[in-house]
Design a protein around this motif. Structure first.
Motif, mmCIF file in Angstrom:
data_model
loop_
_atom_site.group_PDB
_atom_site.id
_atom_site.type_symbol
_atom_site.label_atom_id
_atom_site.label_comp_id
_atom_site.label_asym_id
_atom_site.label_seq_id
_atom_site.Cartn_x
_atom_site.Cartn_y
_atom_site.Cartn_z
ATOM 1 N N LEU A 1 37.576 32.855 33.886
ATOM 2 C CA LEU A 1 36.877 31.535 33.992
ATOM 3 C C LEU A 1 36.687 30.857 32.756
ATOM 4 N N PHE B 1 36.994 44.193 33.825
ATOM 5 C CA PHE B 1 36.073 43.258 34.167
ATOM 6 C C PHE B 1 35.713 42.052 33.199
ATOM 7 N N ASP B 2 35.749 42.495 31.862
ATOM 8 C CA ASP B 2 35.689 41.370 30.902
ATOM 9 C C ASP B 2 36.579 40.426 30.996
ATOM 10 N N TYR C 1 46.915 45.939 48.592
ATOM 11 C CA TYR C 1 47.283 44.633 48.502
ATOM 12 C C TYR C 1 46.556 43.859 49.770
ATOM 13 N N ARG D 1 30.186 38.365 37.244
ATOM 14 C CA ARG D 1 30.552 37.591 36.021
ATOM 15 C C ARG D 1 30.812 36.115 36.129
ATOM 16 N N MET D 2 30.810 35.811 37.423
ATOM 17 C CA MET D 2 31.078 34.304 37.569
ATOM 18 C C MET D 2 30.307 33.484 38.225
ATOM 19 N N LEU E 1 39.746 52.739 35.632
ATOM 20 C CA LEU E 1 39.194 51.512 35.800
ATOM 21 C C LEU E 1 37.583 51.119 35.634
ATOM 22 N N ASP E 2 36.935 52.340 36.059
ATOM 23 C CA ASP E 2 35.637 52.225 35.867
ATOM 24 C C ASP E 2 34.859 52.802 34.840
ATOM 25 N N LEU F 1 43.409 42.562 38.390
ATOM 26 C CA LEU F 1 42.415 42.798 39.851
ATOM 27 C C LEU F 1 43.130 41.816 40.366
ATOM 28 N N PRO F 2 43.066 42.021 42.014
ATOM 29 C CA PRO F 2 42.662 43.387 42.330
ATOM 30 C C PRO F 2 43.723 44.462 42.082
ATOM 31 N N ALA G 1 38.332 39.591 33.714
ATOM 32 C CA ALA G 1 38.030 38.983 34.920
ATOM 33 C C ALA G 1 37.259 37.602 34.406
ATOM 34 N N GLU G 2 36.288 37.818 33.574
ATOM 35 C CA GLU G 2 35.321 37.043 33.445
ATOM 36 C C GLU G 2 35.920 35.967 32.461
ATOM 37 N N TYR H 1 52.644 31.301 45.940
ATOM 38 C CA TYR H 1 53.665 32.299 45.707
ATOM 39 C C TYR H 1 53.975 33.328 46.956
ATOM 40 N N ARG I 1 31.246 43.112 40.842
ATOM 41 C CA ARG I 1 31.568 43.111 39.424
ATOM 42 C C ARG I 1 32.058 41.790 38.944
ATOM 43 N N VAL I 2 33.180 41.465 39.624
ATOM 44 C CA VAL I 2 33.869 40.108 39.179
ATOM 45 C C VAL I 2 33.233 38.803 39.659
ATOM 46 N N ASP J 1 45.099 48.431 42.957
ATOM 47 C CA ASP J 1 45.153 49.528 44.141
ATOM 48 C C ASP J 1 44.784 50.672 43.710
ATOM 49 N N ARG J 2 43.658 51.060 43.749
ATOM 50 C CA ARG J 2 42.935 52.311 43.130
ATOM 51 C C ARG J 2 43.799 53.291 43.907
ATOM 52 N N GLU K 1 39.997 45.042 48.603
ATOM 53 C CA GLU K 1 39.408 45.379 47.267
ATOM 54 C C GLU K 1 38.171 46.125 47.207
ATOM 55 N N TYR L 1 40.488 40.166 47.516
ATOM 56 C CA TYR L 1 40.903 40.342 48.928
ATOM 57 C C TYR L 1 39.623 40.742 49.700
ATOM 58 N N LYS M 1 54.548 42.266 45.565
ATOM 59 C CA LYS M 1 54.074 41.842 44.205
ATOM 60 C C LYS M 1 54.849 41.056 43.384
ATOM 61 N N PRO M 2 54.052 39.918 43.107
ATOM 62 C CA PRO M 2 54.981 38.789 42.326
ATOM 63 C C PRO M 2 54.895 39.293 40.946
#
Lengths: 270, 270, 270
Positions: C258, C251-252, B13, B27-28, C237-238, C224-225, C254-255, C37, B23-24, C227-228, B16, B2, C107-108
């Motif tokens: 890919l 974060f792993d 929502y 990784r990409m 999360l951190d 991710l993302p 998220a990578e 969606y 960080r994301v 809602d912290r 972000e 976001y 939220k789907p």
């Protein structure tokens, strides 16, 4: 870079003169491809073409017209390439560019204009079928007549939807705006009148019965997207079976646009 | 992903946290290039720079500043690279960064700030010309003075548009927001006052007469897009003839931004 | 190409039938990746999935689901791949997909549904923890039970947030819409009721205390993302330190999305 604008239409901090955009892009890339028509030029006929030409004036790299309000050259190339692919020749091929009904009147003229230019250039026997109020640009009509005279092909205008299709090898029924829709001096900026005119011609539709009027091996073309149920019935657009007699070549035509674009890019950027 | 937001400015929502986006992405990809200023940070001076720095804190790949609200490093590099290209040296080159009028007050400070930082770093004789209300960031001014002290160049501030240009080899007249335009504590969030201030200085414009004040081989720079008719007259921006004495180098400068960006990418991503 | 639409939802000059978009794209590229969606299908549950399937019906190139309203297959693959990466096995791994609170009800369900499908397919001991009103699709639940029966893993549903997490190796707390949020027949199109339900469950949050309930080497997952402050506290999360006992692997994960996407593209497009 902001929205490109011609002199006299510039707004500080939101537009940038075409001369500047063109020269900066020309320093950075190998070609500039532009698609512009309709709302961005407020439906003033020719305004988008002028913009594209101004880009070409200022850029010292190729400018590719991806569709303006007068011409859609890549579509025209794809159209005639598809004819060649299906029939192997242009000689004696009857090519009918026809108006067709759509509930939306916001339809530029570029596709039919480039189609008849390309088809007459290739020497086909070209018929433009349209209701009286759906004239195309007189310059385009003049060019088509000139091409027909030079190539040994022919060019005629008809106001009879069904009759024009008789014996055709290629039919290409598609909506475009009526003349009153455009801003003066070409039109009278009259959307209501245009809607009334459109609604008088709902029977200009590509149906299986219409296809039966054409040659038994005729192909149906459309630049897509098509307004299904209005411009064309599903039974026509979706009949892609090459064994079925008349058939839709619209998806082959779509693929061919990619091929002709690559060919032109290779020619002018190579 | 976001809209990236710093802690305290997050909305469920729809944003972000920068730490997560950075960080994301790290990784990409191989680098993160960010352009951010003005409305997205609500014209709070420094807000966009903080965002970029927060990306750099969290990402373990290079973060490239494509223009924030404090700095436009690639533009500054392109500016001094263009000077070097035209004059072959920085020694004794008088570089005048000047304010110029625009009807739009929504103008960030990043370009002039990075220009004078880069120019003083290179050891040029740099003059910042501006109306009294168009101060730049005191930190930037301090850095310029420090650079001038180290390099043997010089740095001066002038409130006289014409006088500053006398004998200049490089003139760079460009609008930026007046101090009251920014949110507190830097400014007073007063767009009306800013407009009044701007309109007092309509004569700060790059005209041929202005160019005549400069060195006879002077170049005109602008980061583009330029507000033609306000910041600069066509006769200046479009005079790109290298044989004409003073001339516009703005399009060469635009091309050079691409080259310096590639150079930096090669250095930090290679 | 206009907005793709299924038959019955077409609008002249603004949508294009999926069959046409799919066939044209299939002539031009090597795969079609679709993410759809929520609003574009007006939160009618299953509408986006139907759209994706219709693309797959018409295209003769691979169609990749980048997240529809039923499934997010790449996310599910990334989730289980991350488990394998961290634990080296699926045998005896307790995987807890849990609802968590968010102030946003939009939220789907795709992420939790694909997560439990993938996790049960891999033979893990899977628990779905959720408040009573946050059911998932009965078809998905049936598939999970079937997978568990075949693989020797297990599948259970719990309404107890804390208890479900006890001894878990993987916890995956994440918000999804309550059933009343969806349009009939699945839900009652009642956003207000959904908000009330959501707000009853603010204590469903991933805190360090929650993580302590899990295995001492447990990993925290989130697509991710996040809602912290609502779904998850920063301290969870951190905490990405692999030496810290329980830790965030988000974060792993998220990578890894890919990597699994590349793997699938290689399989179906190679």
């Amino acid at each position: 870079i902001y929205t490109p604008a011609l002199p006299g239409k510039e707004v500080a901090y939101s537009t940038e003169r075409v001369s500047d955009v063109a020269r900066v892009l020309a320093r950075m890339g190998n070609a500039i491809a532009i698609r512009c028509y309709g709302d961005p030029v407020d439906w003033v006929y020719g305004g988008a073409n002028e913009l594209v030409r101004n880009f070409a004036y200022w850029a010292d790299i190729p400018v590719l017209n991806m569709e303006c309000d007068k011409y859609h050259p890549f579509q025209g190339l794809a159209d005639v390439f598809t004819v060649k692919e299906k029939f192997g020749t242009f000689d004696g091929v009857k090519f009918v560019m026809s108006w067709a009904y759509s509930p939306s009147i916001h339809k530029p003229r570029a596709v039919p204009q480039s189609a008849i230019i390309a088809a007459t250039m290739m020497g086909m026997d070209v018929v433009l079928a349209r209701p009286p109020e759906m004239e195309l640009d007189p310059e385009v009509i003049a060019a088509c007549n000139e091409h027909a005279g030079k190539t040994g092909g022919s060019f005629a205008v008809s106001e009879d939807f069904a009759n024009a299709a008789r014996g055709a090898h290629v039919v290409y029924p598609k909506a475009w705006a009526a003349t009153p829709f455009f801003k003066p001096p070409v039109g009278s900026d009259d959307a209501e009148a245009t809607q009334v005119i459109f609604d008088r011609h709902k029977d200009w539709k590509a149906t299986p019965e219409y296809m039966e009027l054409a040659d038994k091996e005729a192909i149906y073309l459309h630049c897509l997207p098509a307004d299904r149920g209005w411009e064309v019935e599903d039974a026509v657009l979706d009949n892609t079976d090459p064994e079925s007699g008349w058939r839709s070549a619209a998806f082959d035509e779509a693929e061919n646009r990619l091929h002709v674009q690559k060919a032109v890019m290779s020619l002018v950027m190579g």
